[in-house]
Design an enzyme around this catalytic site. Structure first.
Site, PDB file in Angstrom:
ATOM      1  N   ASP A   1       0.858  -1.174   0.000  1.00 53.55           N
ATOM      2  CA  ASP A   1       0.000   0.000   0.000  1.00 53.55           C
ATOM      3  C   ASP A   1       0.902   1.235   0.000  1.00 53.55           C
ATOM      4  O   ASP A   1       1.296   1.710  -1.053  1.00 53.55           O
ATOM      5  CB  ASP A   1      -0.929  -0.045   1.212  1.00 53.55           C
ATOM      6  CG  ASP A   1      -2.083   0.941   1.138  1.00 53.55           C
ATOM      7  OD1 ASP A   1      -2.063   1.830   0.275  1.00 53.55           O
ATOM      8  OD2 ASP A   1      -3.010   0.829   1.961  1.00 53.55           O
TER       9      ASP A   1
ATOM     10  N   PHE B   1     -10.775  -0.809   0.483  1.00 58.39           N
ATOM     11  CA  PHE B   1     -10.364  -1.411   1.748  1.00 58.39           C
ATOM     12  C   PHE B   1     -10.577  -2.916   1.648  1.00 58.39           C
ATOM     13  O   PHE B   1     -11.711  -3.386   1.513  1.00 58.39           O
ATOM     14  CB  PHE B   1     -11.149  -0.821   2.929  1.00 58.39           C
ATOM     15  CG  PHE B   1     -10.602  -1.276   4.243  1.00 58.39           C
ATOM     16  CD1 PHE B   1      -9.411  -0.761   4.729  1.00 58.39           C
ATOM     17  CD2 PHE B   1     -11.259  -2.251   4.971  1.00 58.39           C
ATOM     18  CE1 PHE B   1      -8.887  -1.202   5.933  1.00 58.39           C
ATOM     19  CE2 PHE B   1     -10.742  -2.697   6.183  1.00 58.39           C
ATOM     20  CZ  PHE B   1      -9.552  -2.172   6.664  1.00 58.39           C
ATOM     21  N   LEU B   2      -9.477  -3.679   1.679  1.00 62.18           N
ATOM     22  CA  LEU B   2      -9.507  -5.122   1.449  1.00 62.18           C
ATOM     23  C   LEU B   2      -9.517  -5.909   2.749  1.00 62.18           C
ATOM     24  O   LEU B   2      -8.840  -5.533   3.712  1.00 62.18           O
ATOM     25  CB  LEU B   2      -8.296  -5.538   0.613  1.00 62.18           C
ATOM     26  CG  LEU B   2      -8.102  -4.824  -0.716  1.00 62.18           C
ATOM     27  CD1 LEU B   2      -6.800  -5.259  -1.381  1.00 62.18           C
ATOM     28  CD2 LEU B   2      -9.291  -5.050  -1.634  1.00 62.18           C
TER      29      LEU B   2
ATOM     30  N   LYS C   1      -1.660  -2.170  -4.244  1.00 62.02           N
ATOM     31  CA  LYS C   1      -2.708  -1.165  -4.424  1.00 62.02           C
ATOM     32  C   LYS C   1      -2.126   0.038  -5.161  1.00 62.02           C
ATOM     33  O   LYS C   1      -0.935   0.321  -5.062  1.00 62.02           O
ATOM     34  CB  LYS C   1      -3.253  -0.747  -3.058  1.00 62.02           C
ATOM     35  CG  LYS C   1      -4.044  -1.876  -2.384  1.00 62.02           C
ATOM     36  CD  LYS C   1      -4.485  -1.507  -1.009  1.00 62.02           C
ATOM     37  CE  LYS C   1      -5.789  -0.778  -1.041  1.00 62.02           C
ATOM     38  NZ  LYS C   1      -6.319  -0.539   0.326  1.00 62.02           N
TER      39      LYS C   1
ATOM     40  N   ASP D   1      -7.298  -7.628   7.240  1.00 57.22           N
ATOM     41  CA  ASP D   1      -8.307  -7.560   8.301  1.00 57.22           C
ATOM     42  C   ASP D   1      -8.974  -6.204   8.430  1.00 57.22           C
ATOM     43  O   ASP D   1      -8.527  -5.206   7.873  1.00 57.22           O
ATOM     44  CB  ASP D   1      -7.661  -7.911   9.640  1.00 57.22           C
ATOM     45  CG  ASP D   1      -6.789  -6.786  10.182  1.00 57.22           C
ATOM     46  OD1 ASP D   1      -6.010  -6.208   9.397  1.00 57.22           O
ATOM     47  OD2 ASP D   1      -6.896  -6.478  11.379  1.00 57.22           O
TER      48      ASP D   1
END
Length: 176
Positions: A105, A154-155, A133, A161
């Site tokens: 990220d 938002f994965l 990302k 998590d």
């Protein structure tokens, strides 16, 4: 978790497995049994377990270690700093190290892990992430191996998590 939105599947379990097998095929030729697969905890654990098994199926039985870093806490964005909760357990001196993480990220965790591995005397450091990302500006270092170009969402699932929950989902999902 009552206020948590329902996860939307972006990458089903079968596609996750296909991506891991593809990554193993690309990584096997540049590693050997003395290479240390160093997972970044906690999120990278699911991916690292699958990747090292996929590499073993190709005749590569990498050594294994872990580095526990945190940059998110329970937030949905990086705090901009890295906390080291547990260092590597074995000597990396003179070894090739493959750092394995779930998602790229901001690049902060990966950069810190590379720095720590080099400081520990690694002869060579390679990096592998399951998902990358998009980011508005260049990050350094970019991973050597990337499995999936993820959307800017938002994965959760497959180790990713939401406040410690939903890591065990077998699919990668969006929670937004």
């Amino acid at each position: 978790m009552a206020d948590t939105p329902t996860p939307t599947v972006l990458l089903p379990e079968a596609e996750v497995a296909r991506i891991v097998a593809d990554l193993a095929g690309r990584i096997a030729p540049v590693t050997d049994d003395d290479t240390v697969a160093a997972v970044l905890l906690t999120g990278g654990l699911w991916f690292a377990a699958d990747l090292t098994r996929a590499l073993s199926r190709l005749g590569r039985n990498l050594r294994f270690d872990a580095l526990w870093l945190a940059s998110y806490g329970d937030e949905q964005s990086s705090r901009g700093r890295i906390d080291v909760h547990a260092p590597f357990q074995r000597s990396l001196a003179g070894r090739k190290v493959l750092i394995v993480d779930d998602v790229f990220d901001t690049g902060l965790s990966l950069a810190e892990a590379v720095r720590i591995a080099r400081e520990a005397g690694a002869a060579e450091v390679l990096t592998c992430v399951f998902a990358r990302k998009p980011w508005p500006r260049p990050r350094a270092p970019e991973p050597d191996f990337v499995g999936w170009e993820a959307p800017d969402r938002f994965l959760v699932g497959y180790g990713l998590d939401h406040q410690g929950a939903l890591r065990g989902l077998p699919d990668i999902c969006a929670l937004d």
